[in-house]
Design an enzyme around this catalytic site. Structure first.
Site, PDB file in Angstrom:
ATOM      1  N   LYS A  83      -5.830  -7.476  -5.840  1.00  0.00           N
ATOM      2  CA  LYS A  83      -5.723  -6.014  -5.720  1.00  0.00           C
ATOM      3  C   LYS A  83      -4.699  -5.502  -6.730  1.00  0.00           C
ATOM      4  O   LYS A  83      -3.527  -5.905  -6.719  1.00  0.00           O
ATOM      5  CB  LYS A  83      -5.256  -5.674  -4.307  1.00  0.00           C
ATOM      6  CG  LYS A  83      -5.821  -4.381  -3.739  1.00  0.00           C
ATOM      7  CD  LYS A  83      -5.014  -4.042  -2.502  1.00  0.00           C
ATOM      8  CE  LYS A  83      -5.864  -3.725  -1.338  1.00  0.00           C
ATOM      9  NZ  LYS A  83      -5.069  -3.156  -0.232  1.00  0.00           N
TER      10      LYS A  83
HETATM   11  O1  G3P Z   1      -5.786  -0.144   2.725  1.00  0.00           O
HETATM   12  C1  G3P Z   1      -4.870   0.859   2.431  1.00  0.00           C
HETATM   13  C2  G3P Z   1      -4.167   1.324   3.647  1.00  0.00           C
HETATM   14  O2  G3P Z   1      -3.452   0.280   4.234  1.00  0.00           O
HETATM   15  C3  G3P Z   1      -3.321   2.497   3.459  1.00  0.00           C
HETATM   16  O3  G3P Z   1      -3.326   3.136   4.665  1.00  0.00           O
HETATM   17  O4  G3P Z   1      -2.494   4.503   6.485  1.00  0.00           O
HETATM   18  O5  G3P Z   1      -0.906   3.629   4.733  1.00  0.00           O
HETATM   19  O6  G3P Z   1      -2.530   5.430   4.194  1.00  0.00           O
HETATM   20  P1  G3P Z   1      -2.254   4.235   5.031  1.00  0.00           P
END
Ligand code: G3P
Length: 213
Positions: A83
């Site tokens: 990634k």
């Molecule tokens: O896969 C990406 C994710 O973990 C980000 O999520 O909730 O931190 O925006 P968030």
């Protein structure tokens, strides 16, 4: 739509994998920071637990650092997807790793143009962060619609991996659009499994059974 679990929790991965729900896993430095233990050991264990794609994120910011890290991460399992962030260096790393047959997931995608350019660089997955767009008053799901249309028009072969999922409706909307994959935090997968009427119905069945003499 492939379902990936968005976590670095070994316990959660095992729990949902035992239900046959998990096609892969995505982690990131923030998710790893919530777990106890060496992050590299955790990433290696996750890669060994799951048959499907496991996205492991680089920390470096230059393309040479990302490529070096990508080579190390790829040793953790054949299913590892490296990634890289949506930056100029991330795209160079994507192109070079892809040329070596190391698949790349370009993360932190917030626009259709970013997704299109990541696809041009050969990414296996693009990860649009829909919840964070909603947070700032944009329409995350609309971005998935746009990317889907563009990828269909030009047949890039890159898969849309919906990320930053905040609630079960995001999952339904993504499936209706035809996103290739979605990465779901365990707490949201749990909400998708449960329903109040299921719990009430089951309690009724069990209490009625007890009435039978
Ligand atoms: O896969 C990406 C994710 O973990 C980000 O999520 O909730 O931190 O925006 P968030």
């Amino acid at each position: 739509m492939k379902i990936f679990l968005d976590t670095a929790s070994i316990k959660s991965i095992k729990f949902y994998n035992d239900m046959g729900l998990i096609d892969g896993v995505t982690t990131n430095p923030s998710l790893l920071s919530k777990e106890k233990g060496n992050p590299h050991s955790i990433m290696k264990s996750i890669s060994n637990m799951i048959d499907g794609d496991v996205s492991l994120e680089v920390i470096g910011t230059t393309y040479s650092e990302m490529i070096k890290e990508g080579h190390t991460l790829k040793l953790y399992g054949d299913n590892v997807v490296v990634k890289c962030p949506m930056t100029p260096d991330g795209l160079i790393a994507c192109k070079k790793l892809t040329n070596e047959n190391i698949p790349v997931n370009i993360t932190l995608i917030f626009s259709a143009n970013q997704a299109m350019l990541a696809a041009k660089s050969g990414a296996k997955y693009v990860s649009p962060f829909i919840g964070r767009l909603d947070d700032v008053g944009n329409d995350g799901i609309n971005l998935i619609n746009e990317i889907k249309q563009i990828f269909q028009n030009y047949d890039y072969g890159t898969q849309i991996l919906v990320a930053s999922v905040r609630h079960p409706i995001h999952v339904i909307q993504s499936a209706k659009i035809g996103a290739d994959a979605i990465t779901i935090p365990p707490i949201i997968l749990d909400k998708m499994i449960k329903h109040n009427l299921t719990s009430i119905g089951l309690n009724n069945f069990l209490s009625d059974w007890k009435k039978i003499k």
